[in-house]
Design a protein around this motif. Structure first.
Motif, PDB file in Angstrom:
ATOM      1  N   SER A 260     105.014   9.375 -30.892  1.00  0.00           N
ATOM      2  CA  SER A 260     103.829   9.261 -30.516  1.00  0.00           C
ATOM      3  C   SER A 260     102.993   7.816 -30.727  1.00  0.00           C
ATOM      4  O   SER A 260     103.696   7.121 -30.878  1.00  0.00           O
ATOM      5  N   HIS A 261     101.808   7.904 -30.177  1.00  0.00           N
ATOM      6  CA  HIS A 261     101.090   6.701 -30.365  1.00  0.00           C
ATOM      7  C   HIS A 261     101.110   6.077 -31.667  1.00  0.00           C
ATOM      8  O   HIS A 261     100.908   4.845 -31.998  1.00  0.00           O
ATOM      9  N   LEU A 262     100.907   7.113 -32.643  1.00  0.00           N
ATOM     10  CA  LEU A 262     100.707   6.526 -34.047  1.00  0.00           C
ATOM     11  C   LEU A 262     102.054   5.725 -34.367  1.00  0.00           C
ATOM     12  O   LEU A 262     102.126   4.901 -35.054  1.00  0.00           O
ATOM     13  N   THR A 263     103.263   6.187 -33.916  1.00  0.00           N
ATOM     14  CA  THR A 263     104.373   5.570 -34.287  1.00  0.00           C
ATOM     15  C   THR A 263     104.554   4.242 -33.753  1.00  0.00           C
ATOM     16  O   THR A 263     104.728   3.427 -34.349  1.00  0.00           O
ATOM     17  N   LEU A 264     104.011   4.456 -32.537  1.00  0.00           N
ATOM     18  CA  LEU A 264     103.981   2.640 -31.945  1.00  0.00           C
ATOM     19  C   LEU A 264     103.066   1.932 -32.581  1.00  0.00           C
ATOM     20  O   LEU A 264     103.413   0.749 -32.766  1.00  0.00           O
ATOM     21  N   LEU A 265     101.931   2.419 -33.161  1.00  0.00           N
ATOM     22  CA  LEU A 265     101.122   1.639 -33.851  1.00  0.00           C
ATOM     23  C   LEU A 265     101.634   1.062 -34.897  1.00  0.00           C
ATOM     24  O   LEU A 265     101.663  -0.027 -35.672  1.00  0.00           O
ATOM     25  N   ILE A 266     102.323   1.949 -35.809  1.00  0.00           N
ATOM     26  CA  ILE A 266     103.069   1.611 -36.990  1.00  0.00           C
ATOM     27  C   ILE A 266     103.993   0.480 -36.772  1.00  0.00           C
ATOM     28  O   ILE A 266     104.322  -0.476 -37.499  1.00  0.00           O
ATOM     29  N   ILE A 267     104.962   0.863 -35.527  1.00  0.00           N
ATOM     30  CA  ILE A 267     105.771  -0.349 -35.355  1.00  0.00           C
ATOM     31  C   ILE A 267     104.980  -1.498 -35.144  1.00  0.00           C
ATOM     32  O   ILE A 267     105.665  -2.519 -35.385  1.00  0.00           O
ATOM     33  N   ALA A 268     104.201  -1.629 -34.397  1.00  0.00           N
ATOM     34  CA  ALA A 268     103.493  -2.689 -34.354  1.00  0.00           C
ATOM     35  C   ALA A 268     102.993  -3.410 -35.577  1.00  0.00           C
ATOM     36  O   ALA A 268     103.131  -4.784 -35.585  1.00  0.00           O
ATOM     37  N   ILE A 269     102.623  -2.840 -36.493  1.00  0.00           N
ATOM     38  CA  ILE A 269     102.285  -3.220 -38.101  1.00  0.00           C
ATOM     39  C   ILE A 269     103.677  -3.837 -38.457  1.00  0.00           C
ATOM     40  O   ILE A 269     103.661  -4.928 -38.952  1.00  0.00           O
TER      41      ILE A 269
END
Lengths: 235, 353
Positions: free
Chosen positions: B152-161
């Motif tokens: 999900s988008h949330l996963t991508l965001l966590i990957i970004a961090i």
């Protein structure tokens, strides 16, 4: 030309298509009719690789499309005009058509093709410098079809091209579909407007809750009492 | 009045550097709907790449103090960052979009190399560790262990961090945690314009930023790839249907945005030569605010937003207190979110993160 063999597909736990088998021959206009949610759009998204199959196989010119990404399916000669048109509103009409020619490097061919599209839809020529988002619904549909033609398809898939259009424009669009077919492009037409779709096609499939329930020459399907009642609004 | 004009010039120069950085946020957001939190760290890598290129013996011997050094430093740093951007996209974000079997292999190779180095203490051990990690990764993928694919988008965001933390700490490991001093690749000269003084560094920052922004605008508006970028950012599926290899366009967007971040890293290092591995955090956040202020997803918006943040910051220091410097951007962020969440040039008001 295109063959779907026992195709099933779904989104998560929801099964949208069950064991669908259909076949489109070269030069035909085949229509796929059915109610909202019957799986018509899913079928088209399966063919173009936008939604993966869960079972079955799709063959184009005898070759399986399994695992092919969408842009390669386009390159192979299948083009979809998506539901709701999905034109690039932030690009001009001309730029939209150029995007259709993204894979085509032959400039002379592109100019010829663009000319053909402008002949088919003179309105687009008048508005070629305009942002596509400012076009009317009918013009956007013309642009979506034109853009798909620029990819040079041998098989054109149309998803609800008449949706939300005034009767006169519906007529224009169907005339254009006939013309495109006469010039040699095979067409798979998905429509809720079963009346027009059956009139402008050679063969028809009827899709109900994810399964094909009837198939045959369009005239014969149009004459079927069940189709008349369910899709043509006749008792 | 003269002080004010002086502040404006300083603010525009500072702001144009923020704008370069904000462009990367906004372009990546445009194609992926993702806030690339690692972007500020790419800017840090850009500054360090410039530092090492400028101090390289061959560069020193052949170019010395000539203006060619500055050009080589700038081009080299942009190239390094573009490559880094492509790597980040390829190995961290693309798997989150569901189509890369070699991601786990890549990360396990990195882990394996450090384990190999620690246990064996030699280069062959390091390479053996990397190879073992890579093989393990491919094997796990075959077995169906595919972290972050189709996520999900949330996963991508966590990957970004995660990528951001990786670069910050990897930077401390590679470059050392102590600050370094960026060499003076542009000789200092003061230029008098009426009653105003501009130093050559500020002028360079402004000039180079403007040239890069003009180039970017030309690329986006007039090249085939630029048009494809706009098409992808408007409708990903429709772009695929045109035969556009959207993964390639997304990678190109990362490369372009990261190259601009690298240029920003060099330019800011001309003004503030103290560089360290955590230097990207604050400018990264401010540039993100600039992108939001301009309307995230909008390229001209990012340019305007960057200028406003730069000006506001310089004014806050000039007429208020220098301790409020870093707070300025965040006050602006709160104000935009209250008054106009879509930003100055943004259209859509809400979007899933």
């Amino acid at each position: 030309m295109l063959e779907l063999r026992n195709v099933s597909s779904g989104y998560g736990a929801i099964e949208a298509l069950k064991d669908v088998t259909l076949r489109i021959g070269r030069g035909e206009i085949v229509t796929l009719i059915g109610a909202n949610g019957a799986g018509k759009s899913t079928t088209l998204r399966n063919i173009t690789g936008l939604v993966p199959l869960t079972a079955g196989e799709i063959l184009f010119d005898g070759k399986s499309l399994k695992g092919m990404p969408t842009h390669r399916i386009t390159a192979a000669g299948i083009s979809l005009v998506p539901e709701g048109r999905a034109i690039f509103a932030n690009l001009t009409v001309l730029e939209n058509l150029e995007m259709g020619a993204y894979l085509q490097r032959d400039r002379a061919r592109n100019a010829r093709e663009m000319d053909r599209i402008y002949t088919l839809f003179p309105r687009l020529r008048e508005r070629r410098k305009q942002a596509a988002g400012t076009l009317s619904g009918g013009e956007q549909q013309m642009l979506a079809i034109g853009r798909a033609l620029m990819t040079g398809p041998r098989l054109l898939l149309l998803d609800e091209p008449s949706l939300g259009l005034a009767p006169l424009l519906v007529h224009t669009i169907f005339q254009a579909i006939d013309a495109i077919n006469r010039e040699g492009t095979t067409i798979l037409l998905v429509e809720q407007n079963a009346n027009a779709a059956l009139k402008h096609s050679h063969r028809a499939y009827v899709l109900e809750t994810g399964s094909i329930v009837m198939e045959g020459p369009s005239q014969q399907v149009a004459g079927d009492p069940r189709v008349k009642e369910a899709y043509l609004g006749e008792a | 009045m003269e002080t004010f004009l002086q502040q404006v010039i300083n603010g525009i120069s500072q702001g144009s550097a923020y704008a370069l950085l904000a462009l990367g946020y906004t372009m990546v957001y445009g194609v992926l709907r993702l806030i690339n939190f690692a972007h500020g760290d790419v800017y840090m890598v850009g500054a360090f790449a410039g530092y090492y290129i400028a101090n390289n013996d061959a560069v020193q011997a052949n170019l010395g103090a000539s203006w060619m050094t500055a050009v080589v430093v700038m081009a080299g740093s942009m190239a390094v960052c573009a490559f880094l951007g492509i790597l980040i996209e390829r190995f961290a974000y693309r798997p989150g979009r569901g189509n890369s079997p070699y991601t786990l292999a890549f990360w396990l190779a990195i882990v394996g190399s450090s384990v190999g180095r620690m246990v064996g203490g030699s280069t062959p051990a390091l390479l053996a560790g990397a190879a073992a990690g890579a093989v393990l990764g491919v094997g796990l993928d075959r077995l169906g262990i595919r972290p972050a694919r189709q996520s999900s988008h949330l996963t991508l965001l966590i990957i970004a961090i995660g990528v951001s933390l990786f670069l910050e700490n990897g930077g401390q490991l590679a470059f050392g945690a102590d600050p370094k001093f960026f060499p003076e690749i542009i000789p200092t000269r003061r230029i008098q314009l009426g009653g105003l003084t501009v130093d050559s560094q500020r002028l360079t920052v402004l000039g180079v930023s403007v040239v890069l922004m003009v180039l970017l605008t030309l690329i986006i508006n007039y090249t085939k790839t630029g048009k494809a970028m706009r098409a992808v950012s408007f409708n990903l599926d429709a772009a695929k249907l045109m035969g556009i290899n959207t993964d390639r366009i997304i990678a190109f967007t990362f490369a372009l945005g990261s190259a601009l971040a690298g240029a920003g890293g060099i330019l800011v290092s001309l003004l503030y030569p103290r560089i360290d591995p955590l230097m990207g955090i604050m400018p990264g956040l401010k540039a993100f605010v600039a992108a939001v202020l301009g309307g995230i997803g909008s390229v001209p918006g990012a340019m305007v937003g960057g200028l406003i943040i730069g000006l506001a910051e310089v004014m806050a220091v000039g007429y208020g207190q220098s301790t409020y410097r870093d707070a300025t951007a965040f006050v602006i962020l709160v104000l935009i979110l209250l008054l106009r969440p879509s930003g100055i040039m943004g259209k859509r008001t809400s979007e899933k993160v």
